[in-house]
Design a protein around this motif. Structure first.
Motif, PDB file in Angstrom:
ATOM      1  N   ILE A   1       0.837  -1.207   0.000  1.00 39.34           N
ATOM      2  CA  ILE A   1       0.000   0.000   0.000  1.00 39.34           C
ATOM      3  C   ILE A   1       0.869   1.253   0.000  1.00 39.34           C
ATOM      4  N   ILE A   2       1.965   1.244   0.769  1.00 40.51           N
ATOM      5  CA  ILE A   2       2.880   2.389   0.762  1.00 40.51           C
ATOM      6  C   ILE A   2       3.473   2.576  -0.631  1.00 40.51           C
ATOM      7  N   ALA A   3       3.899   1.481  -1.260  1.00 37.22           N
ATOM      8  CA  ALA A   3       4.469   1.571  -2.611  1.00 37.22           C
ATOM      9  C   ALA A   3       3.460   2.121  -3.611  1.00 37.22           C
ATOM     10  N   GLU A   4       2.189   1.762  -3.442  1.00 32.85           N
ATOM     11  CA  GLU A   4       1.150   2.197  -4.375  1.00 32.85           C
ATOM     12  C   GLU A   4       0.733   3.650  -4.160  1.00 32.85           C
ATOM     13  N   ASN A   5       0.794   4.138  -2.912  1.00 37.57           N
ATOM     14  CA  ASN A   5       0.169   5.421  -2.588  1.00 37.57           C
ATOM     15  C   ASN A   5       1.126   6.527  -2.166  1.00 37.57           C
ATOM     16  N   VAL A   6       2.353   6.199  -1.823  1.00 36.96           N
ATOM     17  CA  VAL A   6       3.292   7.233  -1.382  1.00 36.96           C
ATOM     18  C   VAL A   6       4.200   7.599  -2.550  1.00 36.96           C
ATOM     19  N   ARG A  50       4.881  14.837  -0.347  1.00 40.55           N
ATOM     20  CA  ARG A  50       3.633  15.102   0.373  1.00 40.55           C
ATOM     21  C   ARG A  50       2.699  13.908   0.208  1.00 40.55           C
ATOM     22  N   VAL A  51       2.049  13.537   1.301  1.00 41.56           N
ATOM     23  CA  VAL A  51       1.126  12.403   1.213  1.00 41.56           C
ATOM     24  C   VAL A  51       0.001  12.587   2.221  1.00 41.56           C
ATOM     25  N   ASN A  52      -1.172  12.169   1.816  1.00 45.18           N
ATOM     26  CA  ASN A  52      -2.315  12.091   2.726  1.00 45.18           C
ATOM     27  C   ASN A  52      -2.261  10.707   3.370  1.00 45.18           C
ATOM     28  N   LEU A  53      -1.980  10.647   4.666  1.00 40.58           N
ATOM     29  CA  LEU A  53      -1.784   9.353   5.325  1.00 40.58           C
ATOM     30  C   LEU A  53      -3.031   8.475   5.286  1.00 40.58           C
ATOM     31  N   THR A  54      -4.211   9.065   5.133  1.00 40.20           N
ATOM     32  CA  THR A  54      -5.412   8.228   5.057  1.00 40.20           C
ATOM     33  C   THR A  54      -5.411   7.369   3.793  1.00 40.20           C
ATOM     34  N   SER A  55      -4.632   7.752   2.778  1.00 42.35           N
ATOM     35  CA  SER A  55      -4.531   6.918   1.575  1.00 42.35           C
ATOM     36  C   SER A  55      -3.766   5.632   1.862  1.00 42.35           C
ATOM     37  N   VAL A  63       6.302   5.399  10.899  1.00 40.49           N
ATOM     38  CA  VAL A  63       7.159   6.303  11.671  1.00 40.49           C
ATOM     39  C   VAL A  63       8.635   5.926  11.544  1.00 40.49           C
ATOM     40  N   GLN A  64       8.941   4.653  11.316  1.00 41.76           N
ATOM     41  CA  GLN A  64      10.340   4.249  11.173  1.00 41.76           C
ATOM     42  C   GLN A  64      10.846   4.497   9.756  1.00 41.76           C
ATOM     43  N   ARG A  65       9.969   4.280   8.761  1.00 43.13           N
ATOM     44  CA  ARG A  65      10.413   4.409   7.368  1.00 43.13           C
ATOM     45  C   ARG A  65      10.573   5.862   6.938  1.00 43.13           C
ATOM     46  N   PHE A  66       9.829   6.762   7.583  1.00 40.30           N
ATOM     47  CA  PHE A  66       9.881   8.172   7.200  1.00 40.30           C
ATOM     48  C   PHE A  66      10.258   9.013   8.418  1.00 40.30           C
ATOM     49  N   PRO A  67      11.543   9.028   8.782  1.00 40.93           N
ATOM     50  CA  PRO A  67      11.971   9.677  10.021  1.00 40.93           C
ATOM     51  C   PRO A  67      11.825  11.191  10.022  1.00 40.93           C
ATOM     52  N   LYS A  68      11.621  11.811   8.859  1.00 35.54           N
ATOM     53  CA  LYS A  68      11.466  13.270   8.800  1.00 35.54           C
ATOM     54  C   LYS A  68      10.003  13.680   8.597  1.00 35.54           C
ATOM     55  N   MET A  69       9.081  12.762   8.773  1.00 36.26           N
ATOM     56  CA  MET A  69       7.668  13.042   8.556  1.00 36.26           C
ATOM     57  C   MET A  69       7.181  14.141   9.492  1.00 36.26           C
ATOM     58  N   GLN A  70       6.453  15.128   8.938  1.00 39.87           N
ATOM     59  CA  GLN A  70       5.910  16.231   9.720  1.00 39.87           C
ATOM     60  C   GLN A  70       4.513  16.575   9.231  1.00 39.87           C
ATOM     61  N   ALA A 126     -14.116  11.128  12.146  1.00 35.65           N
ATOM     62  CA  ALA A 126     -13.522  10.495  10.966  1.00 35.65           C
ATOM     63  C   ALA A 126     -12.707  11.487  10.163  1.00 35.65           C
ATOM     64  N   MET A 127     -11.411  11.233  10.087  1.00 40.13           N
ATOM     65  CA  MET A 127     -10.535  12.065   9.253  1.00 40.13           C
ATOM     66  C   MET A 127     -10.668  11.663   7.791  1.00 40.13           C
ATOM     67  N   SER A 128     -10.731  12.673   6.928  1.00 41.13           N
ATOM     68  CA  SER A 128     -10.679  12.406   5.490  1.00 41.13           C
ATOM     69  C   SER A 128      -9.318  12.731   4.915  1.00 41.13           C
ATOM     70  N   ARG A 129      -8.590  13.641   5.595  1.00 48.15           N
ATOM     71  CA  ARG A 129      -7.235  13.988   5.163  1.00 48.15           C
ATOM     72  C   ARG A 129      -6.338  14.201   6.378  1.00 48.15           C
ATOM     73  N   LEU A 130      -5.144  13.641   6.303  1.00 50.38           N
ATOM     74  CA  LEU A 130      -4.100  13.885   7.292  1.00 50.38           C
ATOM     75  C   LEU A 130      -2.807  14.037   6.502  1.00 50.38           C
ATOM     76  N   GLU A 131      -2.556  15.263   6.064  1.00 47.47           N
ATOM     77  CA  GLU A 131      -1.468  15.487   5.110  1.00 47.47           C
ATOM     78  C   GLU A 131      -0.164  15.742   5.840  1.00 47.47           C
ATOM     79  N   VAL A 132       0.901  15.098   5.330  1.00 42.95           N
ATOM     80  CA  VAL A 132       2.220  15.229   5.930  1.00 42.95           C
ATOM     81  C   VAL A 132       3.258  15.458   4.851  1.00 42.95           C
ATOM     82  N   SER A 133       4.388  16.018   5.282  1.00 42.68           N
ATOM     83  CA  SER A 133       5.579  16.073   4.469  1.00 42.68           C
ATOM     84  C   SER A 133       6.513  14.968   4.923  1.00 42.68           C
ATOM     85  N   LEU A 134       7.082  14.271   3.972  1.00 45.69           N
ATOM     86  CA  LEU A 134       8.009  13.181   4.304  1.00 45.69           C
ATOM     87  C   LEU A 134       9.448  13.654   4.364  1.00 45.69           C
ATOM     88  N   GLY A 135       9.669  14.946   4.104  1.00 46.73           N
ATOM     89  CA  GLY A 135      11.038  15.475   4.175  1.00 46.73           C
ATOM     90  C   GLY A 135      11.885  14.989   3.032  1.00 46.73           C
TER      91      GLY A 135
END
Length: 413
Positions: A136-141, A145-150, A382-389, A404-413
């Protein structure tokens, strides 16, 4: 520190509104007021339901067998004849579910299938769950920038499909069935929407019955469907209707809840960099981190209703036969009598008194599986993306029982 928002107007005229945006964003001032000022709260808009919010009352209510989870016990339950005949099979599936069964049948069914949901059984799924998360990470990240709900949203249905060994050519149809029963579970008070959602149910039920028939002829190892087919004790086995209901319950109880639990755990960690740093330094803390995140910011708005099977007295309150009572688990998890400094997020906290997964005969059957999924998806991210914010605050979608969250957007650095 909990996020801030406008505070509801508390006082004698206060009316609990679970859909108020300020409540969805931050319900904890409301829970605090209920615990301190109205621990037995009459919720008139819900047919004079009674809400309990203190930990000692909520836990006692969860354990009290004078109350039933069967909605048909409710004094205002709709007559079964209100259901159109074309939806009779769906109604039958719901009535055969764990929440719909009488106490004796509920105990019998849980006993028959409990072996498939033990911590040891969940541990056997670790490799498959990790592969699902990686895929799923390979398909969606893609990109920074990524919406973690994806990432969190597809996981539970994929895991359930793996558990049931759904053939590849049936997975799209099984997912459509799963999404429909999830949505149907939150539109139970809107008949028109419900009936539109479940219109394809006869086709989906045929698909499931064909799967069961095929699996009867060719049982598989480490397969939940084969386990359900062969489950029996000295006196009984599961009926096909009960098997169908268990599949439906696995989806409704194990999909949306796991998604929202993962979203809130990630959000809590990202808002507390000191705790996130501790987890990254010591990944063995992941299980306690999940338990604390469920205590600290549980996704549910309140609790699962129960119904009095007889006229009785509970916590000094007289309760009518058939009256709805609601144990507000979310409020109980912030009771300072049990959890000192409840507004503090501490992944090393003693969470042995948590009731996030319920208690008693209705303790969540799939708790071990849910914990395993949450450990893996949150731990991997959290381990694979140590700069996630975090990139701003989450966005929410309307939901009658969950924040219910529809979006939780983060930067992966």
């Amino acid at each position: 520190m909990m996020q801030t928002s406008s505070t509801p107007a508390f006082g004698p005229d206060f009316v609990l509104d679970l859909d108020d945006p300020s409540f969805v964003t931050n319900p904890y001032p409301t829970y605090k007021w209920l615990r301190e000022q109205a621990p037995v709260y009459h919720w008139r808009p819900r047919g004079d339901a009674i809400v309990f919010s203190r930990h000692k009352d909520v836990r006692a209510l969860l354990l009290d067998r004078r109350f039933s989870n069967d909605y048909r016990v409710w004094e205002f339950a709709q007559n079964a004849s209100a259901w159109p005949p074309e939806h009779a099979e769906y109604k039958k599936m719901m009535d055969n579910g764990l929440f719909g069964l009488a106490d004796a049948d509920h105990t019998r069914v849980r006993r028959l299938v409990s072996g498939a949901f033990t911590p040891r059984a969940a541990e056997r799924m670790r490799g498959e769950i990790q592969k699902a998360v990686d895929d799923i990470i390979a398909e969606n990240v893609k990109g920074e920038r990524v919406n973690l709900t994806s990432v969190t949203e597809p996981l539970p249905m994929r895991v359930i499909s793996d558990m049931l060994k759904i053939p590849d050519d049936k997975r799209a149809e099984f997912r459509a069935f799963g999404l429909a029963v999830i949505r149907a579970s939150i539109t139970f008070n809107k008949p028109e929407e419900l009936f539109a959602l479940i219109a394809p149910m006869p086709r989906w039920m045929r698909m499931l019955r064909e799967l069961i028939a095929g699996r009867r002829e060719h049982l598989l190892e480490d397969d939940l469907l084969s386990t359900l087919i062969t489950a029996r004790d000295s006196e009984s086995k599961l009926s096909e209707d009960e098997m169908l209901s268990l599949i439906q319950a696995l989806i409704t109880a194990g999909s949306d809840t796991t998604v929202h639990a993962a979203n809130w755990a990630l959000y809590s960690l990202l808002r507390h960099p000191d705790q996130l740093a501790q987890l990254r330094a010591d990944p063995s803390l992941i299980r306690n981190t999940i338990e604390e995140s469920l205590r600290y910011d549980l996704f549910g708005k309140g609790g699962i209703p129960k119904f009095a099977k007889e006229e009785l007295e509970f916590a000094g309150q007289k309760i009518r036969k058939g009256q709805m009572v609601i144990p507000f688990v979310t409020a109980a998890l912030h009771d300072p009598e049990v959890f000192p400094e409840p507004e503090r997020f501490d992944i090393r906290r003693d969470v042995s008194q948590t009731i996030a997964f319920g208690a008693g005969q209705h303790f969540c059957l799939g708790a071990a599986l849910a914990r395993q999924e949450l450990d893996i998806v949150v731990g991997t991210l959290v381990q694979r993306f140590p700069k996630m914010q975090l990139l701003g605050e989450p966005e929410f979608t309307p939901h009658p029982i969950m924040r219910a969250m529809s979006r939780l957007e983060v930067s992966l650095g």
